[in-house]
Structures are given as structure tokens and as C-alpha cells.
Write an enzyme that holds these catalytic residues in place. Structure first.
Site, PDB file in Angstrom:
ATOM      1  N   SER A 108       0.857  -1.184   0.000  1.00 18.17           N
ATOM      2  CA  SER A 108       0.000   0.000   0.000  1.00 18.17           C
ATOM      3  C   SER A 108       0.898   1.240   0.000  1.00 18.17           C
ATOM      4  O   SER A 108       1.741   1.384  -0.876  1.00 18.17           O
ATOM      5  CB  SER A 108      -0.951  -0.024   1.202  1.00 18.17           C
ATOM      6  N   THR A 109       0.772   2.109   0.995  1.00 17.28           N
ATOM      7  CA  THR A 109       1.533   3.360   1.027  1.00 17.28           C
ATOM      8  C   THR A 109       3.042   3.097   0.939  1.00 17.28           C
ATOM      9  O   THR A 109       3.587   2.343   1.735  1.00 17.28           O
ATOM     10  CB  THR A 109       1.233   4.128   2.326  1.00 17.28           C
ATOM     11  N   MET A 116      -0.121   1.039   5.108  1.00 17.06           N
ATOM     12  CA  MET A 116      -0.891   1.378   6.295  1.00 17.06           C
ATOM     13  C   MET A 116      -1.996   0.339   6.483  1.00 17.06           C
ATOM     14  O   MET A 116      -2.562  -0.163   5.523  1.00 17.06           O
ATOM     15  CB  MET A 116      -1.496   2.764   6.072  1.00 17.06           C
ATOM     16  N   HIS A 173      -2.577  -0.997  -3.445  1.00 13.05           N
ATOM     17  CA  HIS A 173      -3.728  -0.113  -3.267  1.00 13.05           C
ATOM     18  C   HIS A 173      -3.564   1.115  -4.164  1.00 13.05           C
ATOM     19  O   HIS A 173      -2.683   1.937  -3.939  1.00 13.05           O
ATOM     20  CB  HIS A 173      -3.851   0.332  -1.807  1.00 13.05           C
ATOM     21  N   ASP A 195      -4.412  -4.896   5.790  1.00 10.26           N
ATOM     22  CA  ASP A 195      -4.737  -5.693   4.608  1.00 10.26           C
ATOM     23  C   ASP A 195      -3.552  -6.579   4.228  1.00 10.26           C
ATOM     24  O   ASP A 195      -2.422  -6.114   4.143  1.00 10.26           O
ATOM     25  CB  ASP A 195      -5.111  -4.774   3.441  1.00 10.26           C
TER      26      ASP A 195
END
Length: 352
Positions: free
Chosen positions: A168-169, A287, A194, A290
Site C-alpha cells: 500500500s503506502t 498502512m 492499493h 490488509d
């Protein structure tokens, strides 16, 4: 302590909308706004914000040029506010390469029904950016990465092996770091990052330019071939299934999982079920949580799993939860993850 944010955008309407959305929950304080990078430079010095939101298209200095200077001279967590266009997607990916933590797609007139969701996503990204380790990893990223001419050499993996990666991030750079080390003859790679619709196609194309692998945006029923990597399409879950003896991509828009679509959990769970011990998996910076549940299912099915270590993760959220829940066999810095995956594939081959 509230998070201090400086909003930089030449549109008074966007500055007003972002300011209202950011302050809604009370833990984020918009300490100032700026109309262009010249204005922003003075306000960053005066206000010392924790996070900056930055538009790309602005008068007096392009947002990318300003970002490059900022990351070199005064590393600060930056969240880009991007337009949903092909050009906007390309520039956003370049911003992430230059050191921006994350981005949001700028709300447009037809976005009205989803403004609450946009605001919630923006606030989450600001919170993640405030916790990110931008200053600790301050290196000049003015040099955009080049194709890795000498990726890892590895013995051919057994038939039916698969590599699964979730992030993600901070994942745009982490995925590039891993993929660019993988050889052109490695097993198929499936990736859940993401990212909203409209950006994943450019992300896949950018990775394709930088890696020995052929990298594409996944399409439904696309066969998974060695030497290829498949990026989950924005706003679609990516699953792996086997039909007629062939591993294939399946895309679906069923409900959000762990708050995301694409979801890393959805991808990893399908890999655990379909590929089992013939898979290897990595969970990278991001973050939230998930991917932890899905990676645990992969490990329980006999797959080798690795998590990005805290020191090398921009946001040590997803890898931390996966580690705490026993989903990873080991943790490693991002620059070692490709080698760990390749070595696990060699072990699979020798055991076959």
C-alpha cells in the site's frame, strides 16, 4: 498532538474543500495554505508542517520540480493531489519516485456523491504520511531509477510456482525495488497495490520500462505466464484460479475487503487456495492490516512468506501486523526481498 498540514494548491475552491475535509475529525490541523511553490517554500519554513498536500499543475513552478527540491533540501512527508488523466497518472508516479508518500485523485464535479469517502481516504493518507519515515530515509531521488541490467540469476523454478506481492503506502517504490531484481525467466508474479482506477495501467507500464519482466495490468482470464508480472486493476479484486491446468487471473468488483479493492487479502487467499506450497509471497510497506490474514493462509498452506522490515518500510503497518500474526517466515529489508523469494523458489525446485 494534532497533525499540522500545509495545503498547496492554486485553486481557492480546492484549498477550501481540502481544508474542510482534513479538519473534520479533529486530529488534523490545517496550519496554512499556499497558492504556489514560492508561497509554499516560505510557509514551510515558517510553519514547519508535519505533512504537505501538493498539486502538480501550479503557476511559477511545477509541483514536481518543487517536490524534488523539497525532498533534497528539507525532506517532508508529501501527499500529492492528482488529476485523473493519463498525464496526471504519469506525473503522479514520477512524484512517488521523487519521494512523495502517497497521492489522492482530485475530486471533480461528478465526485459529489463520494466526497465523504474521498475525505476519509485523504485523512487516512495524511495520518499515514505523518507516521512515515521520510526524514530517516532522506536520500536524493532526483535520479529516477533505470532498468536493472543484471537482475538476480536463479535456477528455473518448478512448473506451477507463483510469486505474490502486496503493498500500500510506499509500495510503488518498494514493488519496483523487488521486481527490478527478478530475472526474466522467473515464475509469474501477481501484485495487489492499493491504487485507484486510472493509475494502475500507468503503474504497470512504468514497471515494464524498469524491469526485466514483462509487466502488465491484469485482465480477466489472462493466463499467468513465466517472466510476466500482473498488476491488479484499480477498483477490481485480483484472484488466481486454475482452469484446464493453467493458472489465470480473475477480476471481480465484489465488495471491499479490509477496506480496499483491490485487496491484498483477497489475492493472497486465492493464492493459498489455488497454489498452496508452490507459492512464495511478500508483504511490503503500507498502512493498516490488509494482507496479514491472506499471507497467514499462504504460510499455513506451506508457502514461503517474507515481510518488509521496519527499517526499510516507508509505513510499517501491513508488514507489522503480518509479522505479529505469524504470517511471515522472516522479515527483510526491501533490497533483500527479491533474493529471499528467488532462494525459496530454488528450494522448491530442489524439493520437487
Amino acid at each position: 498532538m494534532s497533525i499540522k498540514v500545509l495545503v498547496v494548491d492554486d485553486s481557492a475552491l480546492i484549498r477550501e474543500v481540502l481544508g474542510r475535509m482534513l479538519t473534520r475529525d479533529g486530529d488534523i490541523d490545517v496550519v496554512g495554505t499556499a497558492v504556489d511553490p514560492i508561497d509554499a517554500r516560505e510557509k514551510i519554513k515558517a510553519l514547519d508542517p508535519d505533512v504537505v498536500t501538493l498539486d502538480i499543475e501550479m503557476p511559477n513552478m511545477n509541483g514536481l520540480a518543487f517536490l524534488e527540491k523539497l525532498m533534497r533540501l528539507r525532506p517532508t512527508p508529501v501527499v500529492m493531489v492528482s488529476t485523473l488523466t493519463k498525464k496526471g497518472a504519469s506525473e503522479t508516479l514520477l512524484a512517488l519516485e521523487l519521494g512523495a508518500v502517497d497521492f489522492v485523485a482530485k475530486p471533480s464535479a461528478e465526485f459529489s456523491g463520494g466526497l465523504d469517502a474521498f475525505g476519509a481516504g485523504l485523512r487516512d493518507k495524511i495520518r499515514a504520511a505523518a507516521k512515515s519515515d521520510v526524514r530517516g530515509r532522506a536520500v536524493s531521488r532526483a535520479e529516477v531509477p533505470h532498468v536493472n541490467k543484471s537482475p538476480l540469476k536463479t535456477a528455473a523454478a518448478p512448473e506451477g510456482a507463483l510469486i505474490a506481492i502486496g503493498a500500500s503506502t510506499g509500495g510503488v517504490e518498494a514493488i519496483r525495488a523487488v521486481l527490478s531484481e527478478l530475472p526474466a525467466d522467473c515464475p509469474p508474479v501477481v501484485i495487489a497495490q492499493h491504487m485507484p482506477a486510472g493509475f494502475t495501467g500507468r503503474f504497470a507500464a512504468r514497471l515494464d520500462e524498469l524491469c526485466a519482466l514483462k509487466v502488465v495490468e491484469a485482465e480477466d482470464r489472462m493466463p499467468l505466464l513465466p517472466g510476466h508480472a500482473y498488476v491488479a486493476r484499480g477498483d477490481f479484486h485480483l484472484r488466481v484460479e486454475k482452469s484446464s491446468g493453467q493458472l489465470k487471473c480473475r477480476l471481480a468488483q465484489d465488495s471491499l475487503e479490509s477496506g480496499h479493492r483491490p485487496s491484498v487479502d483477497v489475492l493472497f487467499e486465492s493464492v493459498a487456495k489455488t497454489v498452496g506450497a508452490m507459492a512464495v509471497g511478500a508483504i511490503l510497506t503500507g498502512m493498516g492490516r490488509d494482507g496479514a490474514r491472506g499471507l497467514k493462509l499462504m504460510r499455513d498452506a506451506g508457502a514461503y512468506t517474507v515481510g518488509q522490515s521496519q527499517a526499510s518500510a516507508l509505513v510499517y503497518g501491513m508488514p507489522r501486523v503480518a509479522f505479529e500474526e505469524g504470517a511471515v517466515v522472516e522479515q527483510a529489508p526491501v533490497e533483500q526481498i527479491a533474493a529471499k523469494l528467488a532462494n525459496a523458489l530454488v528450494r522448491l525446485k530442489s524439493a520437487a
